[in-house]
Write a protein that holds these residues in place. Structure first.
Motif, PDB file in Angstrom:
ATOM      1  N   LYS A 115     -13.054 -10.921  -6.575  1.00 51.51           N
ATOM      2  CA  LYS A 115     -14.222 -11.026  -5.700  1.00 51.51           C
ATOM      3  C   LYS A 115     -13.777 -11.013  -4.240  1.00 51.51           C
ATOM      4  N   ASP A 116     -14.548 -10.307  -3.393  1.00 52.20           N
ATOM      5  CA  ASP A 116     -14.269 -10.197  -1.958  1.00 52.20           C
ATOM      6  C   ASP A 116     -12.856  -9.674  -1.692  1.00 52.20           C
ATOM      7  N   SER A 117     -12.396  -8.767  -2.533  1.00 52.78           N
ATOM      8  CA  SER A 117     -11.052  -8.214  -2.395  1.00 52.78           C
ATOM      9  C   SER A 117     -11.107  -6.694  -2.345  1.00 52.78           C
ATOM     10  N   GLN A 118     -10.038  -6.072  -1.845  1.00 52.64           N
ATOM     11  CA  GLN A 118      -9.947  -4.620  -1.866  1.00 52.64           C
ATOM     12  C   GLN A 118      -8.486  -4.208  -1.805  1.00 52.64           C
ATOM     13  N   ALA A 119      -8.215  -2.980  -2.246  1.00 55.24           N
ATOM     14  CA  ALA A 119      -6.861  -2.437  -2.213  1.00 55.24           C
ATOM     15  C   ALA A 119      -6.911  -1.014  -1.683  1.00 55.24           C
ATOM     16  N   ASP A 120      -5.957  -0.674  -0.805  1.00 58.07           N
ATOM     17  CA  ASP A 120      -5.818   0.680  -0.284  1.00 58.07           C
ATOM     18  C   ASP A 120      -4.604   1.316  -0.950  1.00 58.07           C
ATOM     19  N   LEU A 121      -4.811   2.460  -1.596  1.00 52.95           N
ATOM     20  CA  LEU A 121      -3.762   3.106  -2.377  1.00 52.95           C
ATOM     21  C   LEU A 121      -3.496   4.514  -1.857  1.00 52.95           C
ATOM     22  N   LEU A 122      -2.237   4.942  -2.008  1.00 55.45           N
ATOM     23  CA  LEU A 122      -1.832   6.299  -1.654  1.00 55.45           C
ATOM     24  C   LEU A 122      -1.081   6.901  -2.835  1.00 55.45           C
TER      25      LEU A 122
ATOM     26  N   ILE B 233       1.320   4.187  -4.249  1.00 53.48           N
ATOM     27  CA  ILE B 233       1.862   3.217  -3.301  1.00 53.48           C
ATOM     28  C   ILE B 233       0.736   2.288  -2.873  1.00 53.48           C
ATOM     29  N   VAL B 234       0.974   0.988  -2.942  1.00 55.04           N
ATOM     30  CA  VAL B 234       0.001   0.002  -2.464  1.00 55.04           C
ATOM     31  C   VAL B 234       0.156  -0.105  -0.951  1.00 55.04           C
ATOM     32  N   ALA B 235      -0.754   0.519  -0.216  1.00 52.40           N
ATOM     33  CA  ALA B 235      -0.644   0.561   1.246  1.00 52.40           C
ATOM     34  C   ALA B 235      -1.277  -0.660   1.914  1.00 52.40           C
ATOM     35  N   GLY B 236      -2.218  -1.290   1.233  1.00 51.76           N
ATOM     36  CA  GLY B 236      -2.876  -2.461   1.801  1.00 51.76           C
ATOM     37  C   GLY B 236      -3.598  -3.241   0.721  1.00 51.76           C
ATOM     38  N   ALA B 237      -3.682  -4.555   0.908  1.00 56.91           N
ATOM     39  CA  ALA B 237      -4.376  -5.406  -0.069  1.00 56.91           C
ATOM     40  C   ALA B 237      -5.021  -6.573   0.659  1.00 56.91           C
ATOM     41  N   LYS B 238      -6.265  -6.874   0.273  1.00 60.10           N
ATOM     42  CA  LYS B 238      -6.991  -8.004   0.869  1.00 60.10           C
ATOM     43  C   LYS B 238      -7.570  -8.843  -0.259  1.00 60.10           C
ATOM     44  N   GLY B 239      -7.335 -10.149  -0.216  1.00 58.87           N
ATOM     45  CA  GLY B 239      -7.844 -11.024  -1.265  1.00 58.87           C
ATOM     46  C   GLY B 239      -6.964 -10.972  -2.499  1.00 58.87           C
ATOM     47  N   LYS B 240      -7.590 -11.075  -3.662  1.00 61.40           N
ATOM     48  CA  LYS B 240      -6.860 -11.115  -4.932  1.00 61.40           C
ATOM     49  C   LYS B 240      -6.749  -9.704  -5.509  1.00 61.40           C
ATOM     50  N   VAL B 241      -5.538  -9.144  -5.430  1.00 60.34           N
ATOM     51  CA  VAL B 241      -5.269  -7.814  -5.986  1.00 60.34           C
ATOM     52  C   VAL B 241      -4.068  -7.948  -6.914  1.00 60.34           C
ATOM     53  N   GLU B 242      -4.258  -7.557  -8.190  1.00 61.41           N
ATOM     54  CA  GLU B 242      -3.204  -7.750  -9.184  1.00 61.41           C
ATOM     55  C   GLU B 242      -2.860  -6.440  -9.893  1.00 61.41           C
ATOM     56  N   VAL B 243      -1.663  -6.411 -10.476  1.00 60.92           N
ATOM     57  CA  VAL B 243      -1.233  -5.282 -11.280  1.00 60.92           C
ATOM     58  C   VAL B 243      -0.772  -5.814 -12.636  1.00 60.92           C
ATOM     59  N   GLN B 244      -1.132  -5.103 -13.680  1.00 61.27           N
ATOM     60  CA  GLN B 244      -0.676  -5.455 -15.023  1.00 61.27           C
ATOM     61  C   GLN B 244       0.031  -4.238 -15.617  1.00 61.27           C
TER      62      GLN B 244
END
Length: 216
Positions: A50-57, A6-17
Protein backbone atom coordinates in the motif's frame (compact mmCIF):
# COMPACT_ATOMS: atom_id res chain seq x y z
CA UNK A 1 22.13 -13.75 -23.41
CA UNK A 2 19.73 -13.41 -20.52
CA UNK A 3 17.78 -10.21 -20.05
CA UNK A 4 16.99 -8.71 -16.66
CA UNK A 5 15.10 -5.99 -14.84
CA UNK A 6 16.98 -3.26 -12.97
CA UNK A 7 15.26 -1.76 -9.93
CA UNK A 8 15.84 1.94 -10.59
CA UNK A 9 13.69 3.28 -7.76
CA UNK A 10 11.48 2.08 -4.91
CA UNK A 11 9.11 3.88 -2.55
CA UNK A 12 7.43 2.24 0.43
CA UNK A 13 7.21 -1.55 0.65
CA UNK A 14 8.62 -3.17 -2.49
CA UNK A 15 9.58 -6.85 -2.35
CA UNK A 16 10.97 -9.55 -4.62
CA UNK A 17 10.32 -13.27 -4.35
CA UNK A 18 12.60 -15.65 -6.24
CA UNK A 19 11.38 -18.96 -7.64
CA UNK A 20 12.14 -22.33 -6.10
CA UNK A 21 15.12 -23.36 -8.26
CA UNK A 22 15.68 -26.85 -6.88
CA UNK A 23 12.88 -29.43 -6.98
CA UNK A 24 14.30 -31.21 -3.92
CA UNK A 25 14.29 -28.15 -1.65
CA UNK A 26 11.69 -28.52 1.10
CA UNK A 27 11.00 -24.81 1.50
CA UNK A 28 9.67 -21.98 -0.67
CA UNK A 29 11.77 -18.78 -0.76
CA UNK A 30 10.18 -15.87 1.10
CA UNK A 31 9.87 -12.33 -0.28
CA UNK A 32 12.57 -9.82 0.68
CA UNK A 33 12.91 -6.07 0.20
CA UNK A 34 14.36 -5.03 -3.15
CA UNK A 35 17.68 -3.22 -3.32
CA UNK A 36 17.68 -0.12 -5.53
CA UNK A 37 20.17 -0.74 -8.33
CA UNK A 38 19.98 -4.54 -8.28
CA UNK A 39 19.32 -6.67 -11.36
CA UNK A 40 16.57 -9.29 -11.17
CA UNK A 41 16.38 -12.32 -13.44
CA UNK A 42 13.32 -13.91 -15.07
CA UNK A 43 11.12 -16.09 -12.88
CA UNK A 44 11.06 -13.66 -9.96
CA UNK A 45 7.92 -11.93 -8.66
CA UNK A 46 7.85 -8.25 -7.71
CA UNK A 47 5.29 -7.01 -5.18
CA UNK A 48 4.38 -3.48 -4.08
CA UNK A 49 2.48 -2.75 -0.86
CA UNK A 50 0.00 0.00 0.00
CA UNK A 51 1.18 3.54 -0.89
CA UNK A 52 4.23 2.05 -2.60
CA UNK A 53 5.69 2.07 -6.11
CA UNK A 54 8.66 0.70 -8.04
CA UNK A 55 10.47 2.09 -11.09
CA UNK A 56 11.94 -0.63 -13.32
CA UNK A 57 14.21 -0.67 -16.36
CA UNK A 58 14.36 -3.71 -18.63
CA UNK A 59 17.60 -4.42 -20.46
CA UNK A 60 15.87 -3.63 -23.78
CA UNK A 61 15.26 -0.07 -22.52
CA UNK A 62 11.59 -0.50 -21.55
CA UNK A 63 10.45 1.62 -18.59
CA UNK A 64 7.88 0.20 -16.16
CA UNK A 65 6.32 1.83 -13.10
CA UNK A 66 4.47 -0.48 -10.73
CA UNK A 67 1.70 1.23 -8.74
CA UNK A 68 0.69 0.26 -5.22
CA UNK A 69 -0.74 -3.20 -4.46
CA UNK A 70 0.66 -4.68 -7.67
CA UNK A 71 2.02 -8.18 -8.21
CA UNK A 72 4.17 -8.77 -11.32
CA UNK A 73 5.86 -11.98 -12.46
CA UNK A 74 8.89 -11.66 -14.74
CA UNK A 75 7.89 -14.63 -16.89
CA UNK A 76 10.59 -14.44 -19.57
CA UNK A 77 13.40 -11.98 -20.31
CA UNK A 78 15.76 -12.49 -23.23
CA UNK A 79 18.16 -9.89 -24.63
CA UNK A 80 20.71 -10.50 -27.38
CA UNK A 81 24.18 -9.36 -26.29
CA UNK A 82 25.20 -5.85 -27.37
CA UNK A 83 28.12 -3.46 -26.93
CA UNK A 84 27.65 -0.93 -24.12
CA UNK A 85 28.12 2.83 -24.51
CA UNK A 86 27.74 5.92 -22.34
CA UNK A 87 24.36 6.75 -23.91
CA UNK A 88 21.65 7.15 -21.28
CA UNK A 89 18.98 4.46 -21.19
CA UNK A 90 16.33 7.16 -20.72
CA UNK A 91 17.28 8.68 -24.11
CA UNK A 92 16.72 5.52 -26.15
CA UNK A 93 14.24 5.70 -29.03
CA UNK A 94 14.54 2.04 -30.06
CA UNK A 95 15.90 -1.07 -28.40
CA UNK A 96 19.61 -1.75 -28.79
CA UNK A 97 19.31 -5.43 -29.81
CA UNK A 98 16.59 -8.04 -30.40
CA UNK A 99 14.70 -9.09 -27.27
CA UNK A 100 11.82 -11.22 -26.08
CA UNK A 101 9.99 -10.16 -22.93
CA UNK A 102 6.95 -11.61 -21.19
CA UNK A 103 5.43 -10.22 -17.98
CA UNK A 104 2.47 -11.56 -16.05
CA UNK A 105 0.42 -8.93 -14.21
CA UNK A 106 -1.47 -10.86 -11.55
CA UNK A 107 -2.99 -7.83 -9.84
CA UNK A 108 -2.66 -4.02 -9.76
CA UNK A 109 -1.48 -1.70 -12.53
CA UNK A 110 1.57 -0.73 -14.55
CA UNK A 111 2.51 2.27 -16.68
CA UNK A 112 4.90 1.23 -19.44
CA UNK A 113 6.99 2.94 -22.12
CA UNK A 114 8.32 0.44 -24.67
CA UNK A 115 11.07 1.45 -27.10
CA UNK A 116 10.54 0.68 -30.78
CA UNK A 117 11.25 -3.04 -31.08
CA UNK A 118 13.23 -4.91 -33.74
CA UNK A 119 11.17 -6.97 -36.21
CA UNK A 120 12.24 -10.23 -34.58
CA UNK A 121 11.49 -8.98 -31.04
CA UNK A 122 8.34 -9.53 -29.00
CA UNK A 123 6.82 -8.07 -25.86
CA UNK A 124 3.80 -9.56 -24.11
CA UNK A 125 1.95 -8.66 -20.93
CA UNK A 126 -0.40 -11.36 -19.71
CA UNK A 127 -3.27 -11.00 -17.22
CA UNK A 128 -5.86 -13.51 -16.01
CA UNK A 129 -8.40 -12.04 -18.43
CA UNK A 130 -6.50 -10.62 -21.41
CA UNK A 131 -3.11 -10.41 -23.14
CA UNK A 132 -1.44 -7.30 -24.59
CA UNK A 133 1.11 -7.53 -27.43
CA UNK A 134 3.28 -4.44 -27.73
CA UNK A 135 5.66 -2.90 -30.29
CA UNK A 136 6.55 0.66 -29.21
CA UNK A 137 4.18 2.70 -27.11
CA UNK A 138 3.21 4.38 -23.83
CA UNK A 139 0.31 2.80 -21.98
CA UNK A 140 -1.23 1.77 -18.67
CA UNK A 141 -2.53 -1.72 -17.97
CA UNK A 142 -4.62 -2.72 -14.94
CA UNK A 143 -5.76 -6.17 -13.88
CA UNK A 144 -7.57 -8.13 -11.20
CA UNK A 145 -9.10 -11.61 -10.98
CA UNK A 146 -12.00 -10.97 -13.38
CA UNK A 147 -11.18 -7.90 -15.52
CA UNK A 148 -8.41 -6.08 -17.37
CA UNK A 149 -8.15 -2.51 -18.70
CA UNK A 150 -5.69 -1.04 -21.21
CA UNK A 151 -5.17 2.71 -21.77
CA UNK A 152 -2.91 3.63 -24.71
CA UNK A 153 -1.43 7.13 -24.77
CA UNK A 154 0.78 6.70 -27.85
CA UNK A 155 1.31 3.87 -30.32
CA UNK A 156 -0.67 0.68 -30.75
CA UNK A 157 -1.27 -2.39 -28.57
CA UNK A 158 -2.96 -5.62 -29.66
CA UNK A 159 -5.39 -6.56 -26.88
CA UNK A 160 -6.67 -10.15 -26.79
CA UNK A 161 -9.64 -10.71 -24.49
CA UNK A 162 -10.95 -13.85 -22.81
CA UNK A 163 -12.90 -14.77 -25.95
CA UNK A 164 -9.60 -14.82 -27.93
CA UNK A 165 -10.70 -11.80 -29.94
CA UNK A 166 -7.87 -9.36 -30.82
CA UNK A 167 -8.54 -5.62 -30.79
CA UNK A 168 -5.94 -3.05 -31.90
CA UNK A 169 -5.99 -0.23 -29.34
CA UNK A 170 -4.59 2.97 -30.86
CA UNK A 171 -3.56 6.45 -29.67
CA UNK A 172 -5.70 7.94 -26.88
CA UNK A 173 -8.02 4.94 -26.68
CA UNK A 174 -9.00 2.69 -23.78
CA UNK A 175 -10.06 -0.96 -23.84
CA UNK A 176 -11.71 -3.04 -21.14
CA UNK A 177 -12.50 -6.72 -20.89
CA UNK A 178 -14.13 -8.97 -18.30
CA UNK A 179 -13.69 -12.68 -17.75
CA UNK A 180 -16.86 -13.27 -19.75
CA UNK A 181 -17.46 -10.79 -22.54
CA UNK A 182 -15.74 -9.06 -25.43
CA UNK A 183 -13.52 -5.96 -25.46
CA UNK A 184 -15.14 -2.54 -25.15
CA UNK A 185 -13.38 0.50 -26.63
CA UNK A 186 -13.72 4.16 -25.67
CA UNK A 187 -11.74 7.42 -25.75
CA UNK A 188 -9.02 7.91 -23.16
CA UNK A 189 -10.01 10.65 -20.64
CA UNK A 190 -7.65 13.63 -20.26
CA UNK A 191 -7.08 12.76 -16.60
CA UNK A 192 -5.64 9.35 -17.54
CA UNK A 193 -3.52 10.89 -20.30
CA UNK A 194 -1.91 13.19 -17.73
CA UNK A 195 -1.43 10.30 -15.29
CA UNK A 196 0.42 8.18 -17.87
CA UNK A 197 2.62 11.11 -18.94
CA UNK A 198 3.49 11.97 -15.34
CA UNK A 199 4.28 8.39 -14.36
CA UNK A 200 6.51 7.85 -17.43
CA UNK A 201 8.30 11.10 -16.53
CA UNK A 202 8.86 9.91 -12.95
CA UNK A 203 10.35 6.63 -14.15
CA UNK A 204 12.66 8.42 -16.60
CA UNK A 205 14.05 10.47 -13.71
CA UNK A 206 14.72 7.28 -11.74
CA UNK A 207 16.75 5.75 -14.60
CA UNK A 208 18.51 8.98 -15.64
CA UNK A 209 21.90 7.82 -14.26
CA UNK A 210 21.84 4.40 -15.99
CA UNK A 211 23.69 4.07 -19.31
CA UNK A 212 24.03 1.30 -21.89
CA UNK A 213 27.23 0.02 -20.25
CA UNK A 214 25.08 -0.93 -17.26
CA UNK A 215 22.40 -2.52 -19.45
CA UNK A 216 24.92 -4.60 -21.41
Amino acid sequence: GNGAVIVAGAKGKVEVQFPKRDYYLNFTPKPRSVIVGESIDHGATLITGKDSQADLLLTNGTLVQMAEKTRLILSALYQKNFQGTKEKASDLKKEVSPSRSSLKLEDGNLVVEVRKLNKESSFLIETKVAHAGIRGTQFKISANADSADLAVLEGSVDFMDGEKKITSVQNAMKAGAKLKGSTKLKSLPEKEKREIKNRVSETKKSVSSINLNRLS
